[in-house]
Structure formats: C-alpha cells, structure tokens
Design an enzyme around this catalytic site. Structure first.
Site, PDB file in Angstrom:
ATOM      1  N   CYS B  79      -6.036  -9.423   8.580  1.00 24.92           N
ATOM      2  CA  CYS B  79      -5.112 -10.529   8.283  1.00 24.92           C
ATOM      3  C   CYS B  79      -4.146 -10.770   9.438  1.00 24.92           C
ATOM      4  CB  CYS B  79      -4.404 -10.283   6.947  1.00 24.92           C
ATOM      5  SG  CYS B  79      -3.587 -11.768   6.309  1.00 24.92           S
ATOM      6  N   HIS B 181      -8.913  -9.911   3.404  1.00 29.13           N
ATOM      7  CA  HIS B 181      -8.460  -8.553   3.070  1.00 29.13           C
ATOM      8  C   HIS B 181      -9.612  -7.756   2.479  1.00 29.13           C
ATOM      9  CE1 HIS B 181      -4.082  -9.060   3.614  1.00 29.13           C
ATOM     10  NE2 HIS B 181      -4.354 -10.338   3.364  1.00 29.13           N
ATOM     11  N   GLU B 183      -9.630  -4.760   1.637  1.00 27.78           N
ATOM     12  CA  GLU B 183      -9.086  -3.837   0.615  1.00 27.78           C
ATOM     13  C   GLU B 183      -8.837  -4.537  -0.709  1.00 27.78           C
ATOM     14  OE1 GLU B 183      -7.433  -5.222   3.038  1.00 27.78           O
ATOM     15  OE2 GLU B 183      -5.335  -5.590   2.488  1.00 27.78           O
TER      16      GLU B 183
END
Lengths: 256, 199
Positions: B79, B181, B183
């Site tokens: 990001c 992202h 995650e």
C-alpha cells in the site's frame, strides 16, 4: 473488475451476537468469533460488529472479541458502538479492526471524526448515520441518534457532507424505517447520499432477500450492502446472495 | 526472520496477525540498525506520503531501507509502503525513496468512480513466484486514492482497473510491492504472504 461488497453485520451484546427488530426486542444468536469465522469461510467481503452493550465497564469484553476475530479472519472488519473518544478508537484499532464506526458520538462531537481521520487516516473512520423519513427536512430525511430514539436537527444530506468534510472515509446509511423489517433497503435515501458524497456508501437496514441487494446496488447506487437477519437465521448464505447478484450482472467477489 | 517496518504509518496489527497465523518468525521495529537481523523485510503503511517520508527520514530508516533493498534480500512493500518506494509522489508533491523508478499519481476525479477506491478488485498478474498458485479471478482488498506509475513497463507485475487501468503490483529483482493489502485479502492474500515467506 471492481466489486460490490457484501457486509455482514453482527450486533454484539456482552460478548454474544444478538439481533433485534427496529432496534428493540433483541435475542442472542451465537458467538461472534465463531460466526465471523464461518462467514469468512463463506466468502463475505467485510464484517461490522456493533457493540450494543457499550457500557464502560464492559468495554473489555468487546476488545477481547475484536482481538479474537482478528486472529481468525483476514478480511477487513469494522467496529462500532460506544466509541466516544480517540482512546476508544485506539483500543479497537490496536486490537486488530480495520475501521471504526461512529454514529451518535459524532453528532454530539463532530471533531471526533477529525481526530480519528488525522490519527488513523480517513479510511479508518466510518460514519454510521441513522436516518428517518421526515417531510420537514430538505432531503426528506432526518438524522436520528441513540439507536433511533432521539431526533437531531441535522438533515441527512447536510450531515453526510459535513462528516465527509471532517474526514469520514465511508458512510453506513441505516434506515430506521426499514431496519430488521426485511422488505428491502431505503433506496431513495441511499441514492441521495451516494450521489451527494465522493466516498463509498454502505446501505443498511431492510435486506430480506438477495434481490434487495441487487436493487440497492442498481437503484440505490450503493457501493456496499449490509445484511444481518437474512444470513443469521440461515435463510440465505453469502454464496446465495453472490450468485443472485452475479446473475443480475453486478460484479461480486467469486473466489476466496 | 522477517523484519516488519514500523514508522508510525498506520496500524501493524493486521500484518502481524497474518504473519503469526502463517507461523512465520518476524519482528516489528522502528529502528534502522535492527534491519541487519532480518533476512526479509515487509514495509507496510497506510496514510499520507509526506508524513511517512518525514518519519522515515527522522529515524534514518530511509537510508536503511535503500541499503536493504540494494543488498538483494527479499523486500515487500504494501500500500503506502509500495508507493513511497518510487521516486516521487503527487500527494503533496513529495520526493520518495527512489528504490523503484516512477511516480505516484492520484486517480482522476472525473472518471465517475468513488475516491478512494475501497474494496475488492481483481488483478491480472504475470507469472512470478510471489503470485504462484493463486486461484483464477482472485480478488484483493484495496484502499487508496493514489497509484503507482512505474517508469518502465518491465517492472509491472499486476494490473487492475478502477475507472482507468492502473498498476496494482510491481517487481524488480528482489523488490516486490503491492498496492492492495495481502493481509486483508482472504486466502489469496495469505497465499501471497506465504509465497513471500517461502522465497
């Protein structure tokens, strides 16, 4: 292809998921952590947890729920309810939530939006807005707070624009008139807000069948739609909803 | 051992939680000297470029990151941590790390889309060990108003579209970066992190 989001809402009271109709008459329906994990496996795009206990001495229970959810699901989730200070926001974000949602507290203290946005970025700050139809207001809708019990002087669109100006990165628009009734979203109010602000709008309140989501994405111009009863009671799975939207030509996330 | 860079740009809980879930050894550090302990680096970040660059310069982490990236060990920007690897960001006109050639620009406001892009989008990747084994049509979670414009096409690893086509992931040698992202992107995102851990 950019996709419309299906967001499942879990109201949490004293560490248990609960569900009410028109903000009243709640019953417990399960463990929020297990439910979150199940919906994650089913392919939900995002989750929202509202702490409806929100009494100060029980905050710790919710923070524990947030931390346990964060260990199980790897999609964004938002936490709202009882967040009144920057310190409350920090507790929730540090426990692993992606976003915080503020509603009545933002109306009482609009600078809370600014503080949150400058500290965590606008993408973390979601404005929850409860609106009720009211012919006296310019947009036809009045902002109400405290779970729909207390009317404010804010017009729905004026407050939406002000909140975005202060730094809200997303708006969840909940219609008091349709909440829990399962007859469909308030399409008119959703479209008005979505067209009035540059940030994504999440429609909330009234989903009963997958067609309601198709309506709110098409006619309501929503970027995301929140569902609760229709999945909590087992009437539909996330996949049922997505398959319907896919057939309607609405882009949804199909592999997870 | 993966070093996760903490430079006060957003919350690191979700990256840490995902790495812990994947059973990986990692440490989170704001200190440049600790990068010597890492055999891989993850450089996350959410927020605003000027502030982020200011924080990195103040701690001396800017130099340490350049040195680490030049050393040939695997490096993953996420990001904002992807954007500020480039030469320059249009976000308040700030010079960035210059580890990758190119610049960072804002989505045009007249393309009829909400800005920021918040939500799930598909990405077309070219073949690469970082994205090996992903399901077809996998989607990833994005939250951003700016995107990277690499100076050379050959470092583009993944493309996506939001009103206009944009670069969603890049790779040059040992440096990978994703605008989305991993995650927060469910199993396909975890697969990317697992691939990175296994490099």
């Amino acid at each position: 292809m950019f996709q419309k989001r299906i967001v499942i809402c879990l109201d949490v009271r004293d560490g248990k998921t609960t569900k009410g109709v028109k903000f009243k008459g709640n019953v417990d329906i399960g463990d929020p952590v297990e439910m979150a994990a199940r919906y994650y496996e089913q392919g939900v795009d995002e989750l929202v947890f509202y702490d409806i206990t929100a009494s100060a001495e029980r905050r710790g229970i919710m923070i524990d729920v947030v931390a346990r959810v964060a260990e199980r699901i790897f999609i964004p989730f938002c936490v709202g309810g009882g967040i009144r200070t920057l310190s409350d926001m920090k507790d929730v974000i540090n426990a692993g939530a992606e976003k915080i949602s503020i509603n009545s507290a933002a109306v009482r203290n609009p600078s809370l939006i600014e503080e949150g946005a400058s500290h965590f970025g606008s993408q973390c700050v979601v404005l929850g807005m409860d609106a009720a139809a009211d012919r006296e207001m310019p947009s036809g809708y009045r902002v109400v707070i405290d779970g729909g019990r207390k009317p404010t002087e804010w017009d729905m669109l004026a407050w939406a624009r002000e909140a975005v100006r202060l730094g809200a990165g997303e708006i969840v628009l909940n219609s008091i008139d349709t909440d829990g009734v399962r007859n469909g979203y308030e399409l008119n109010a959703t479209r008005l807000v979505s067209e009035a602000v540059p940030v994504p709008v999440v429609a909330s309140g009234g989903a009963g069948v997958p067609a309601h989501l198709a309506d709110v994405f098409k006619e309501g111009r929503a970027d995301a739609a929140l569902v609760a009863s229709m999945v909590h009671y087992g009437d539909y799975t996330v996949n049922d909803i997505k398959m319907h939207l896919d057939r309607e030509g609405i882009p949804v996330r199909k592999t997870w | 051992m993966i070093g996760v860079i903490d430079y006060d740009a957003g919350n690191l809980t979700s990256v840490s939680t995902a790495l812990r879930y994947l059973g990986c050894d990692f440490f989170v550090t704001p200190r440049p000297e600790e990068l010597s302990r890492a055999d891989k680096v993850i450089f996350p970040g959410v927020g605003e470029a000027v502030q982020a660059m200011g924080n990195l310069r103040k701690s001396g982490m800017d130099g340490a990151l350049k040195e680490f990236a030049a050393g040939g060990k695997p490096f993953l920007g996420i990001c904002l941590g992807s954007q500020i690897l480039f030469d320059h960001s249009e976000e308040r006109d700030v010079a960035c790390l210059g580890i990758l050639p190119g610049r960072v620009v804002r989505f045009p406001s007249d393309m009829g889309m909400k800005i920021p892009q918040i939500g799930w989008n598909t990405v077309d990747f070219r073949e690469d060990p970082l994205v090996a084994g992903l399901p077809d049509e996998a989607s990833f979670y994005f939250v951003h108003s700016y995107y990277v414009q690499p100076a050379t096409e050959d470092i583009v690893l993944g493309r996506s579209e939001y009103g206009i086509p944009f670069t969603a992931a890049v790779r040059r040698d040992n440096v990978w970066a994703t605008q989305f992202h991993p995650e927060k992107s469910g199993k396909p995102g975890l697969a990317i992190l697992r691939n990175f851990i296994g490099l």
